[in-house]
Each structure stands twice: as structure tokens, then as C-alpha cells.
Design an enzyme around this catalytic site. Sequence first.
Site, PDB file in Angstrom:
ATOM      1  N   LYS A 268      -4.352  -3.020   1.618  1.00 16.44           N
ATOM      2  CA  LYS A 268      -4.214  -2.603   3.012  1.00 16.44           C
ATOM      3  C   LYS A 268      -5.451  -3.015   3.816  1.00 16.44           C
ATOM      4  O   LYS A 268      -6.536  -3.203   3.252  1.00 16.44           O
ATOM      5  CB  LYS A 268      -4.070  -1.080   3.088  1.00 16.44           C
ATOM      6  CG  LYS A 268      -2.767  -0.534   2.544  1.00 16.44           C
ATOM      7  CD  LYS A 268      -2.750   0.988   2.649  1.00 16.44           C
ATOM      8  CE  LYS A 268      -1.454   1.561   2.104  1.00 16.44           C
ATOM      9  NZ  LYS A 268      -0.304   1.289   2.981  1.00 16.44           N
ATOM     10  N   ARG A 342       8.570   3.660  -3.272  1.00 13.39           N
ATOM     11  CA  ARG A 342       9.975   3.584  -3.718  1.00 13.39           C
ATOM     12  C   ARG A 342      10.070   3.321  -5.214  1.00 13.39           C
ATOM     13  O   ARG A 342      11.061   3.692  -5.848  1.00 13.39           O
ATOM     14  CB  ARG A 342      10.715   2.519  -2.913  1.00 13.39           C
ATOM     15  CG  ARG A 342      10.230   1.101  -3.095  1.00 13.39           C
ATOM     16  CD  ARG A 342      10.609   0.199  -1.940  1.00 13.39           C
ATOM     17  NE  ARG A 342       9.854   0.521  -0.730  1.00 13.39           N
ATOM     18  CZ  ARG A 342      10.051  -0.056   0.452  1.00 13.39           C
ATOM     19  NH1 ARG A 342      10.983  -0.983   0.577  1.00 13.39           N
ATOM     20  NH2 ARG A 342       9.327   0.292   1.501  1.00 13.39           N
TER      21      ARG A 342
END
EC number: 3.4.11.1
Length: 484
Positions: A268, A342
Amino acid sequence: MKYSANLTALLQTDTVLVAVFEDGSLSPSAQQFDGQGEVSALLKSGDISGKIGEIATFRRQNQRIIVVGAGKPNDINERQFKQITQKAFQAVKPTSAQTLANALTEVQINGRDLYWNIRFGLETIAAESYIFDEFKSKKADPVKLRNVIFHADDKQAQLAVQHGSAIALGVKLARDIANCPPNVCNPNYLAAQAKKLEKQTALLTTAVLGEKEMAELGMHAYLGVSQGSKNEAQLSVMTYKNHPDPHAKPIVLVGKGLTFDAGGISLKPSADMDEMKYDMCGAASIFGVMNALVELQLPLNVIGVMAGCENLPDGNAYRPGDILTTMNGLTVEVLNTDAEGRLVLCDTLTYVERFEPECVVDVATLTGACVVALGQHNSGLISTNDELAEQLFRASQQTQDKAWRLPLSDEYQEQLKSPFADLANIGGRWGGAITAGAFLSNFTKQYRWAHLDIAGTAWLQGANKGATGRPVSLLTQFLINQCQ
């Protein structure tokens, strides 16, 4: 802080909240304290006009009377009532008040009853009094207020206090855990909190699965995310049993618990990366709900699961291009290691099949796309079952812990196709919140399922930076509704 409701405290507390309105009218309690025209004088002098959130104060004998502007009578919505309560409590906080009689119960809110007024007022006061200074060397001055008594005394008032107190505690605990720094709050810390809760009640037991147990179960997507961290992944399973029928199917709540998400190899940007300690707010909210359940002793069977994990770059971290085999046998090509939530959730959602659940609701700070779509006021709601979706939406409207349903149709599965595996872990640029939900839906075929994406609602930025505790209120209301 303790909360209660009765009609006898108005003349017994050291501080009282009463309402006046823009048309110059006084609430019944304001009239009671206007025996010598004190409240009317404030209106006549212009010290207060009745506009929402205005404050004026006077003393009567040994009591501090705080007069609060409540806007137009019979034309007050939920947001305005929250502002009224916030301003009123902000006026109380710096004083020496220890006992408060809250007669804002007399303010009529459009479409809401006394129960809602008291419960929402209580939760608002609890949120306004929240302090997190565990890691500061100089602690904040504690709020002196010890008792808040709502001016009402019927069964609905008592129920509102009971429900509101339990939910407020659950929200506080969720915020406390989420606000902890990631060098303290790791997957093992989440598991320790679950074990601590087990010791407080005979209604709840906790089991914790480590990486060895997960590997034996074939949870390789979950474990793939954890490869880059020295902190072992932990799956904490809290089982609450209080249904009259011990064989009743449980409601299962699953929380994403990424105690820090650096993005892995798909690192990130450094700006605001500190906020990725909040990637476990889903798990924190499940812990808060389970605490509220214990307080309320609702006649339900509920299983709360915190999927603890870290996603860090390392020589052993999983890579873009890796193909992982999930617990249910589907293979997933990793196109972006920062779409890790996920992968943790898909194996957890498969794991909970063993409980033969009545329904499953997962909660996750899953996608930035959801923040783009809905902003920071509504959580995203996705479901394969219309009835379950409607139940969650209704709970969100009841509590003002708002959610909005997003579509889920077969077309979105097309975006998840991979030339090398059964699924890709991302679906391209468009509809990212929906394709994330579509991905998860492949692992929920055995039960009714809903997903709450709280990426935009789990924490605040700026001057009020910190976890919100959402959606503890929504989910607890959902459970309360199952008992009615």
C-alpha cells in the site's frame, strides 16, 4: 457510567437537561423549572432562541438546569435529535455534575417512540463520553458524571436502558480493540479477548484454531495471506448458547480480523498506512456484539468468529501470480495481494458450514470501492437472500447504523474469471465492492448469507480519528429482532 430511567430524579440530581423550542414553547419539564419564569426569561432575553443545539444554563437552589434548544416542535428527525443530545452532553462534560436527569425524553422525534428516544440518547451519550488514552503517559481528565437518569418510567423505558446499555458497552469494547496499535493487537490478542469473554459467563465458550489446525482443514487461502507475518493466524470461535431449544440452528457472525494490512507484496502507499490497523474492525465488531449478547442474555444460539491474520511483505509472503487452493476446493489466482480479506473470509465462510447455520453474516473492511460508492455514512450490504437482506436493512434503519444494499447478479462473476484457476481474487476496476461480494458468494452455497462492507464506516479520520464501533448496534438489533 450507569444509566437508568425513572420519574423521581428530576428534583434529586445535581444537573437537569430540559428542552425549549423555536416557537417559544417549553417541554413539560422546562415548564416545571419555570416556576419563577427562569426559563421564559432566557427566551425573552435572547440567551436562547430554541434553535437546535443552543445551550443556556441557570441554577435553581442546588441544581444546575441546562436548557437545550430542540428546534421546531413535532418536526425533529433522528439526525437533529443526535445533534441536540451531543450539544447537551458537551455542556455537561466540563462541569462537576455527577448525576444527570435527562428530560430530553420529552422531545418528540418523527416516526420514533419513547423507547427509541431513550436508547438512541443513551448510545449517543456513551459515544460522546468515550476516551481512549491507554497509551498516553498523561491521561485525559475523566468525565465526572456517574449516573444518567432518563425522565421516563414504563416497561419500554426500562427495556431501552437495558438494550442501550448493552449495545453501548459492545460498541466501546469494539472501539477499544480497534484503536489498539498493531504491535499490541495482533491475532493472538484477538484470541485472548475471546478467551477472556468466555470466563465471564457460562453462556459462551471459546475455541481457537491455530495455523496447524487450519492447515489440516485445508484453509490454504487464509494461510497464504498469513505467510509473510511472524505472528501466527488465529481463528477465534465464540459459541453462545441460550436458545430454549438446544438444537436450534445458530446464527453465525464472521468478522474479518486483519490486525494489520500492509498490502503484502502489492504494498500500500505509505500515506495513511497506519490506519490499516483498522482492517480488523469487522472482528472487533463481532466481539462487541458477543459482549452485548452476554449482557442481554438473548434466547438465541449465536456463533461469533474472528478471523485474525496479518498481511505483510516478506521473503515468505504470498505473491501476485500464486494460485491458492481454498478449503472448499476452488482454486484462486492471486492478482493482487492487497485483496487479501476475501481470501481469509472465503475459507472462514467454508469453515462455518459445519455449524449448519440458520444464516451467516460476515462483516469486513473489505473494499475501498465501497467507500467510493457509498461514502462514510452507509455500510455496503450484499446478500444472496432477500429476506435476510431485508432483516439487516430494517435493523440498520431502526438503529441509524445505516446500510445500503448493493446488487449481486451473475454478470459480476464474469469479472472474476482466471485463465489459470477457478477464480481470480480481483475483478478489475469497476464495481469493486460488488465483485468482492460476488467472490465471497462462491463459498456460501450451503446457507443464507449476507455481507456487510464497513470500509467506509468502521473508523473516522481527521480531528475525531478513531474506530466507530459500527456495526455493533445494527447487528445487535438484528439479533434482538430475531427474538420478537
